[in-house]
Scaffold this motif. Structure first.
Motif, short mmCIF file in Angstrom:
data_model
loop_
_atom_site.label_atom_id
_atom_site.label_comp_id
_atom_site.label_asym_id
_atom_site.label_seq_id
_atom_site.Cartn_x
_atom_site.Cartn_y
_atom_site.Cartn_z
N THR A 1 16.36 4.25 -8.45
CA THR A 1 15.21 5.18 -8.69
C THR A 1 14.80 5.82 -7.54
O THR A 1 14.54 5.18 -6.55
N ILE B 1 11.74 7.79 -6.19
CA ILE B 1 10.38 8.12 -6.40
C ILE B 1 10.03 9.39 -5.56
O ILE B 1 10.07 9.19 -4.19
N THR C 1 2.04 4.45 -14.08
CA THR C 1 3.23 4.78 -13.24
C THR C 1 4.33 3.67 -13.29
O THR C 1 5.73 4.04 -13.09
N ILE D 1 8.06 4.66 -13.95
CA ILE D 1 9.44 4.06 -13.17
C ILE D 1 10.55 3.52 -13.52
O ILE D 1 11.88 3.82 -13.75
#
Length: 184
Positions: free
Chosen positions: A38, A40, A176, A180
């Motif tokens: 991922t 960010i 958050t 994610i």
């Protein structure tokens, strides 16, 4: 000493290798996508979080620490004693000032850690909570320093917001984390 250090770190290192092995060998069975990389992206407004929730709150804690140092001199409480012993007025006054600082330290790492995570997805709300936290923390300690512990909440309407901001950044950090993970 080195052997002791190795014994304490070996389980963590072993688990890290096991996790890496499982991700590399079993990621094709991951139906939730938990092993996918991922990216960010940190928004520009994240700087507000750093300024309000990390830097400003550090200044607040430093101010509270200086108040304890001044109180040590004023009330004659020598190091290494954390609190004054006795039930007299001087002991109670020092202990209330010290407690105002000590309680801030007890919750500070969670507040800052969750703020730094929460700010990735919610920078403006997190920074706003940081500003309120700093004001509330000072007002709470000021009320406590009056020598009447109940004044930490009664002396100012701000005092209760040490908890609303604390719980707020925890909730935003959960948001958050869920973002994610791709949950919402």
């Amino acid at each position: 000493m080195l052997l002791r250090l190795a014994l304490f770190t070996a389980p963590s290192v072993g688990l890290a290798f096991a996790e890496s092995y499982m991700i590399n060998n079993f990621s094709s069975h991951d139906t939730l996508g938990l092993t996918e990389a991922t990216t960010i992206t940190v928004p520009s407004a994240y700087g507000l979080v750093v300024c309000c929730n990390l830097v400003a709150s550090s200044v607040v804690l430093t101010k509270l620490a200086f108040k304890v140092g001044a109180a040590r001199k004023e009330y004659g409480v020598e190091y290494p004693h954390m609190y004054a012993s006795g039930d007299d007025e001087k002991s109670r006054m020092f202990n209330c000032i010290q407690r105002g600082h000590q309680q801030a330290l007890e919750s500070y790492t969670t507040f800052v850690g969750c703020s730094l995570i929460a700010g990735i997805r919610h920078p403006f709300v997190t920074a706003g909570l940081g500003i309120v936290y700093c004001i509330a923390r000072l007002k709470w300690a000021q009320g406590y320093a009056s020598g009447v512990p109940d004044n930490r909440y009664a002396a100012s309407k701000w005092g209760i917001h040490i908890w609303s901001t604390y719980l707020g950044v925890i909730a935003l950090s959960v948001s958050t984390a869920c973002g994610i993970l791709g949950l919402f």
